[in-house]
Design an enzyme around this catalytic site. Structure first.
Site, mmCIF file in Angstrom:
data_model
loop_
_atom_site.group_PDB
_atom_site.id
_atom_site.type_symbol
_atom_site.label_atom_id
_atom_site.label_comp_id
_atom_site.label_asym_id
_atom_site.label_seq_id
_atom_site.Cartn_x
_atom_site.Cartn_y
_atom_site.Cartn_z
ATOM 1 N N TRP A 291 0.820 -1.208 0.000
ATOM 2 C CA TRP A 291 0.000 0.000 0.000
ATOM 3 C C TRP A 291 0.861 1.268 0.000
ATOM 4 C CZ3 TRP A 291 -3.868 1.858 -1.988
ATOM 5 C CH2 TRP A 291 -4.725 2.810 -1.455
ATOM 6 N N LYS A 468 -13.857 -3.242 9.498
ATOM 7 C CA LYS A 468 -14.205 -4.081 8.328
ATOM 8 C C LYS A 468 -13.230 -5.256 8.200
ATOM 9 C CE LYS A 468 -10.779 -3.125 5.324
ATOM 10 N NZ LYS A 468 -9.969 -4.054 4.532
ATOM 11 N N GLU A 556 -4.725 -7.728 9.145
ATOM 12 C CA GLU A 556 -4.910 -6.754 10.232
ATOM 13 C C GLU A 556 -6.095 -7.113 11.122
ATOM 14 O OE1 GLU A 556 -2.882 -4.669 11.243
ATOM 15 O OE2 GLU A 556 -2.271 -3.132 9.822
HETATM 16 N N1 LIG Z 1 -2.500 -3.560 0.865
HETATM 17 C C1 LIG Z 1 -3.618 -2.903 0.721
HETATM 18 O O1 LIG Z 1 -4.313 -3.087 -0.276
HETATM 19 C C2 LIG Z 1 -4.039 -1.913 1.716
HETATM 20 C C3 LIG Z 1 -3.479 -1.858 2.949
HETATM 21 N N2 LIG Z 1 -3.910 -0.961 3.857
HETATM 22 C C4 LIG Z 1 -3.322 -0.901 5.185
HETATM 23 O O2 LIG Z 1 -1.988 -0.419 5.076
HETATM 24 C C5 LIG Z 1 -1.216 -0.953 6.109
HETATM 25 C C6 LIG Z 1 0.023 -1.548 5.473
HETATM 26 O O3 LIG Z 1 -0.398 -2.558 4.638
HETATM 27 P P1 LIG Z 1 0.480 -3.126 3.447
HETATM 28 O O4 LIG Z 1 1.347 -2.107 2.888
HETATM 29 O O5 LIG Z 1 -0.411 -3.810 2.571
HETATM 30 O O6 LIG Z 1 1.357 -4.195 4.192
HETATM 31 P P2 LIG Z 1 2.548 -5.016 3.625
HETATM 32 O O7 LIG Z 1 2.606 -6.275 4.379
HETATM 33 O O8 LIG Z 1 2.523 -5.068 2.196
HETATM 34 O O9 LIG Z 1 3.818 -4.141 4.030
HETATM 35 C C7 LIG Z 1 4.056 -3.821 5.347
HETATM 36 C C8 LIG Z 1 5.251 -2.883 5.365
HETATM 37 O O10 LIG Z 1 5.485 -2.476 6.688
HETATM 38 C C9 LIG Z 1 6.822 -2.738 7.009
HETATM 39 N N3 LIG Z 1 6.943 -3.064 8.416
HETATM 40 C C10 LIG Z 1 6.495 -4.152 9.039
HETATM 41 N N4 LIG Z 1 6.821 -4.082 10.358
HETATM 42 C C11 LIG Z 1 7.479 -2.932 10.534
HETATM 43 C C12 LIG Z 1 8.078 -2.312 11.636
HETATM 44 N N5 LIG Z 1 8.059 -2.845 12.863
HETATM 45 N N6 LIG Z 1 8.677 -1.137 11.475
HETATM 46 C C13 LIG Z 1 8.703 -0.589 10.259
HETATM 47 N N7 LIG Z 1 8.169 -1.112 9.159
HETATM 48 C C14 LIG Z 1 7.560 -2.280 9.303
HETATM 49 C C15 LIG Z 1 7.245 -3.860 6.128
HETATM 50 O O11 LIG Z 1 8.643 -3.857 5.970
HETATM 51 C C16 LIG Z 1 6.525 -3.543 4.892
HETATM 52 O O12 LIG Z 1 7.261 -2.629 4.149
HETATM 53 C C17 LIG Z 1 -2.102 -1.988 6.805
HETATM 54 O O13 LIG Z 1 -2.621 -1.415 8.004
HETATM 55 C C18 LIG Z 1 -3.218 -2.258 5.857
HETATM 56 O O14 LIG Z 1 -4.414 -2.599 6.513
HETATM 57 C C19 LIG Z 1 -4.879 -0.099 3.545
HETATM 58 C C20 LIG Z 1 -5.461 -0.096 2.335
HETATM 59 C C21 LIG Z 1 -5.090 -1.002 1.318
HETATM 60 O O1 LIG Z 2 -7.909 -2.525 3.164
HETATM 61 C C1 LIG Z 2 -7.889 -3.160 2.168
HETATM 62 C C2 LIG Z 2 -8.773 -2.857 1.032
HETATM 63 O O2 LIG Z 2 -9.470 -1.688 1.251
HETATM 64 C C3 LIG Z 2 -6.984 -4.293 2.013
HETATM 65 O O3 LIG Z 2 -7.614 -5.365 2.523
HETATM 66 P P1 LIG Z 2 -6.769 -6.570 3.129
HETATM 67 O O4 LIG Z 2 -5.828 -6.013 4.139
HETATM 68 O O5 LIG Z 2 -7.781 -7.459 3.718
HETATM 69 O O6 LIG Z 2 -6.041 -7.186 1.983
#
Ligand SMILES: NC(=O)C1=CN([C@@H]2O[C@H](COP(=O)(O)OP(=O)(O)OC[C@H]3O[C@@H](n4cnc5c(N)ncnc54)[C@H](O)[C@@H]3O)[C@@H](O)[C@H]2O)C=CC1
Ligand SMILES: O=C(CO)COP(=O)(O)O
Length: 608
Positions: A291, A468, A556
């Site tokens: 993200w 959600k 999450e």
């Molecule tokens: N992937 C998606 O489609 C979406 C994600 N989100 C939210 O965004 C947030 C991040 O999600 P993603 O990027 O998808 O996760 P991801 O798993 O793809 O990446 C997580 C990132 O955080 C870093 N990280 C993990 N632990 C850490 C720490 N202790 N200190 C610093 N960095 C750390 C990792 O190195 C990685 O770069 C979550 O809360 C998720 O719910 C929101 C909307 C969409």
């Molecule tokens: O927040 C999200 C879409 O809006 C991403 O959903 P997931 O973390 O369940 O993949």
């Protein structure tokens, strides 16, 4: 005495039928005195024995002249009238002309309808009165000597060409339309040449001048697309803007122009009344996951400056900078040219808006570490979706605790990182306490494929995103267990009901939860295996151990469920679905028992 005999009455001698040639000659209309003289000579009998044609008669083997006496006098044309037919080919050539040589007009047929001669155009329904060979030939070109046979006026080719040339001259004439046309002018000349040769298409409507809009386009220099009114930029492949017409200048739509204006304005003072200064809009992203990378690309496409993408792993940042791709979290998506991956906290120092895109449970630690490097007035935009375990704190509460006084915003809504990165249309909500700040940030992050709405309801937007995830796990479990689509739909609806109850109890606005961050995000995550939370629940439904169901990915909801339930209890809100998920994740309840417990709940009014 016999009466003197009257002289015997002499029978009038029978009229001799005129010789065929004479009849034919009479029918012909001499065009000139010279022709009449020729024909008179032709009527004279040939010199006996000489066998020479009379002067003026067509020579044998000579080609008959088109439209002249030679052709008309030929044997093919000069047919006798057909019996019973009021006239034949050629008879009507001078109808009703006083003193004319032609036959009078055809008599009226029974019923008052005029019989139609074979050489006239016949109205539908009239009898066929002539054989095909008696019908006149269609004249080819030039003035027709026999008006009655002329089917319709044929414009001489020369006329038409003159019109075309005039029209094309007008198009090519120097002036505002033609000036600087370059290739368009050449094309026009080519068309003119083709038209004068009888080739090429006619202009669509040559009487009308070319449309001014087209001309203006032709005059406009080609530039790179400027979706937000900024200067020309190179665009990365895969970037939403590139996908929507890179390389062509397209006037931005009105909303985009408005967004540009909003983005150009500095953000309003942070924490009005608390003495904060005006912040500028340089964006940085903290968290190099899927993200974070997708948002960095979107931010780079939406405003002019460089976007620092901070990663906790410096080596991963170097790799991404070298490969121009975040191969681990978002493979196959090129980084926007102005995204700069970095492992240095110092690179965040200039950012006026810092997007916090790390897992919810790590936000406190990450922000605590980076805080000294950030500008004190930087707006912290929380993009993580969750509730902190142990403290049961919302993300805004965590940020406020770590960076007191920092202006906060929350970004949430239905948005898979992969979709946004591919430039697929997506809409999310950004909330900030000051409406102007929310609008300005929404303008910065919006792009051709990412539409960011703004809101003043931070709590509502963050609850929608956090809750959600928990409820999506329940939907995944139902599907994984094979309970059917009806069960899933019922679960989505009842989940949404408890989400609303909880949000209202926490001071959020119901309207917020009925929007993108709430209903929108719940529908997305509860219906797609692309959601990591749904996939987690699906594996649970198939009997996987809660400790392994995440499959190494970030779910999450599994980490937020306990905090959500704790908060709900604290607020006296019933959340049976969230309770069931929390118990499943904790391993204190089996799925079948959880389903039976939900189905056995006392019946009640739907809106209670
Ligand atoms: N992937 C998606 O489609 C979406 C994600 N989100 C939210 O965004 C947030 C991040 O999600 P993603 O990027 O998808 O996760 P991801 O798993 O793809 O990446 C997580 C990132 O955080 C870093 N990280 C993990 N632990 C850490 C720490 N202790 N200190 C610093 N960095 C750390 C990792 O190195 C990685 O770069 C979550 O809360 C998720 O719910 C929101 C909307 C969409
Ligand atoms: O927040 C999200 C879409 O809006 C991403 O959903 P997931 O973390 O369940 O993949």
């Amino acid at each position: 005495m016999p009466a003197p005999l009257a002289p015997p009455r002499r029978r009038a001698p029978a009229r001799r039928r005129p010789p065929r040639l004479a009849v034919l000659a009479r029918r012909l209309r001499p065009h000139s005195a010279r022709q009449r003289q020729r024909r008179a000579v032709a009527r004279e009998p040939r010199a006996p024995g000489l066998g020479q044609p009379a002067a003026g008669a067509p020579r044998r083997g000579a080609r008959p002249r088109r439209g002249g006496a030679g052709r008309d006098a030929g044997p093919r044309r000069a047919r006798p009238p057909l019996p019973g037919v009021a006239g034949a080919a050629g008879d009507a050539r001078r109808p009703g002309r006083p003193g004319g040589r032609g036959l009078p007009p055809a008599p009226l047929a029974a019923g008052g309808r005029r019989a139609v001669r074979g050489d006239e155009r016949r109205p539908v329904g009239d009898a066929v009165l002539s054989r095909p060979q008696d019908r006149p030939r269609e004249p080819r070109r030039g003035p027709c000597p026999r008006p009655a046979l002329r089917p319709r006026r044929v414009r001489p080719v020369g006329d038409r060409d003159a019109g075309g040339i005039l029209r094309l001259r007008r198009l090519l004439a120097p002036g505002p339309a033609a000036a600087g046309r370059g290739r368009a002018g050449r094309r026009g000349r080519d068309r003119l040449a083709a038209r004068s040769r009888g080739l090429g298409p006619r202009p669509r409507d040559a009487r009308r001048p070319p449309r001014p809009r087209r001309r203006l386009r032709a005059l406009r220099p080609r530039r790179g697309r400027r979706p937000h009114g900024g200067p020309q930029r190179r665009l990365a492949p895969g970037d939403g803007a590139a996908r929507h017409g890179a390389g062509r200048h397209v006037r931005p739509s009105r909303p985009v122009r408005e967004r540009s204006a909003a983005a150009a304005r500095p953000l309003p003072p942070a924490g009005a009344g608390r003495g904060r200064g005006v912040v500028t809009v340089t964006v940085a992203v903290v968290g190099g996951g899927a993200w974070g990378t997708a948002l960095a690309n979107a931010a780079a496409a939406g405003q002019e400056g460089e976007v620092v993408l901070w990663m906790r792993d410096a080596a991963a940042a170097r790799d991404a900078a070298r490969a121009r791709e975040n191969a681990r979290y978002l493979p196959g998506v090129p980084l926007h040219p102005r995204v700069r991956p970095s492992g240095e906290a110092g690179d965040l120092a200039g950012a006026g808006a810092v997007l916090l895109v790390v897992p919810a449970q790590t936000l406190r630690g990450v922000l605590g570490t980076l805080r000294p490097a950030l500008r004190p007035d930087a707006t912290l935009v929380i993009c993580a979706k969750g509730i902190e375990r142990g403290s049961d704190a919302f993300m805004t509460e965590v940020a406020a605790a770590v960076a007191p006084g920092a202006p906060l915003a929350v970004l949430s809504g239905p948005s898979f990182a992969a979709d946004v990165a591919r430039g697929l249309p997506t809409a999310v909500t950004l909330a900030a306490a000051e409406p102007a700040r929310a609008a300005a940030l929404a303008g910065i992050l919006s792009g051709p494929a990412l539409r960011v709405y703004h809101s003043g309801d931070l709590r509502g937007v963050e609850i929608g995103g956090a809750a959600k995830n928990v409820l999506a796990i329940a939907c995944g479990a139902v599907v994984g267990r094979g309970l059917g689509e009806s069960a899933r739909a019922a679960l989505v609806a009842r989940s949404f009901a408890e989400l609303m109850r909880f949000a209202r109890a926490c001071g959020a606005r119901s309207e917020t939860l009925m929007g993108l961050s709430g209903l929108g995000d719940l529908v997305l995550s509860a219906s797609s295996a692309q959601s990591r939370n749904f996939a987690f629940g699906e594996r649970l439904g198939r009997g996987a151990d809660p400790g392994e169901a995440a499959g190494g990915k970030l779910a999450e909801g599994a980490l937020t469920a306990a905090g959500l339930v704790a908060l709900a209890r604290r607020h006296g809100v019933e959340m049976p679905v969230a309770e069931a998920v929390a118990a499943l994740v904790a391993g204190t309840l089996r799925l079948d028992d959880a389903i039976a417990a939900l189905m056995r709940r006392p019946l009640r009014g739907e809106d209670e």
